[in-house]
Design a protein around this motif. Sequence first.
Motif, PDB file in Angstrom:
ATOM      1  N   ASP A 185       0.906  -1.427  -0.037  1.00 19.45           N
ATOM      2  CA  ASP A 185       0.068  -0.074  -0.125  1.00 19.45           C
ATOM      3  C   ASP A 185       0.947   1.268   0.088  1.00 19.45           C
ATOM      4  OD1 ASP A 185      -2.358  -1.521  -0.081  1.00 19.45           O
ATOM      5  OD2 ASP A 185      -2.654  -1.370   2.109  1.00 19.45           O
ATOM      6  N   ALA A 186       1.942   1.252   0.847  1.00 23.24           N
ATOM      7  CA  ALA A 186       2.795   2.496   0.837  1.00 23.24           C
ATOM      8  C   ALA A 186       3.567   2.788  -0.333  1.00 23.24           C
ATOM      9  CB  ALA A 186       3.949   2.384   1.997  1.00 23.24           C
ATOM     10  N   LEU A 187       3.969   1.633  -0.990  1.00 22.53           N
ATOM     11  CA  LEU A 187       4.694   1.719  -2.422  1.00 22.53           C
ATOM     12  C   LEU A 187       3.704   2.117  -3.520  1.00 22.53           C
ATOM     13  CD1 LEU A 187       7.022   0.994  -4.330  1.00 22.53           C
ATOM     14  CD2 LEU A 187       6.009  -1.169  -4.616  1.00 22.53           C
ATOM     15  N   ILE A 188       2.462   1.940  -3.253  1.00 24.55           N
ATOM     16  CA  ILE A 188       1.480   2.307  -4.356  1.00 24.55           C
ATOM     17  C   ILE A 188       1.376   3.892  -4.150  1.00 24.55           C
ATOM     18  CG2 ILE A 188      -1.059   2.260  -5.158  1.00 24.55           C
ATOM     19  CD1 ILE A 188      -0.933  -0.836  -4.360  1.00 24.55           C
ATOM     20  N   ALA A 189       1.124   4.102  -3.007  1.00 23.83           N
ATOM     21  CA  ALA A 189       0.854   5.585  -2.708  1.00 23.83           C
ATOM     22  C   ALA A 189       2.157   6.458  -3.187  1.00 23.83           C
ATOM     23  CB  ALA A 189       0.594   5.665  -1.113  1.00 23.83           C
TER      24      ALA A 189
END
Length: 263
Positions: A185-189
């Motif tokens: 999720d952090a990478l996508i953001a």
Amino acid sequence: MTTAQAPTGFAKQLRYWRTLRRVSQLDLASSADTSQRYLSFLEQGRSHPGRTMVVRLAESLELSLRERNGLLLAAGYAPVFPETDFSTPELAPVREALERILHGHMPYPAICTRANGELLAANSAFDLLTEGAVPGLLGPAMNVYRLALHPDGLAPRVINLPEWGRHITEALRGKALRSPDPTLDALIAELESYLPQANPGPDHLGFAVPLRLRSAAGELRLMSTISSFATATDVTLSEIHLEAFLPADRATAEILRHLAERR
């Protein structure tokens, strides 16, 4: 390999995965060759499953090997699927096979990555995609998603960055929906923060778009295919992806062939 732990939260995990997969108790029970009543007892914590039942439920829910190990641990059992370090002698035949595949894909770029985008191996044509990137994006544990969309990476050379970038982030979002992971999720953001606003016109074809890349030899148009070890029984192998880029037109094929001849 992960070691066994005290049983914690099996009933909660089972309900979580069944709900996430949008499967009814009846359908899951039928798929796992058990009764709805017994499955209901498992989800209430009133019954404790045997190891074989946990494996059947995990298979029926189409969990990844890592997730299947997690469900076994939650039920108090040792994991079934080993996780072998990619650099160990045991995986030498796999590394050699992947190297042959990468080399055989020349003169077109091809890479081997972990599921989170960490680069494991690449053929010599991959330098087409690293050209101009800052050293900080190219060091150990290089992330190919970050390299692709970072403003100091490939992004300035991508003609259709809004569309192609969202092809990447939407694929990752689909994966995150199926297998939730805060790190993903952090990478996508992060990746989405690099992308300009997309304004699809009336001829927009969705996210099945080629990578349109500027180069000194002219515009390159590349499509990609992704392969994996479909029958892997090792967590590491199950999470390895091979992405091969192919020319989307004859002009691109000619340019890539001439570039390879000059190497």
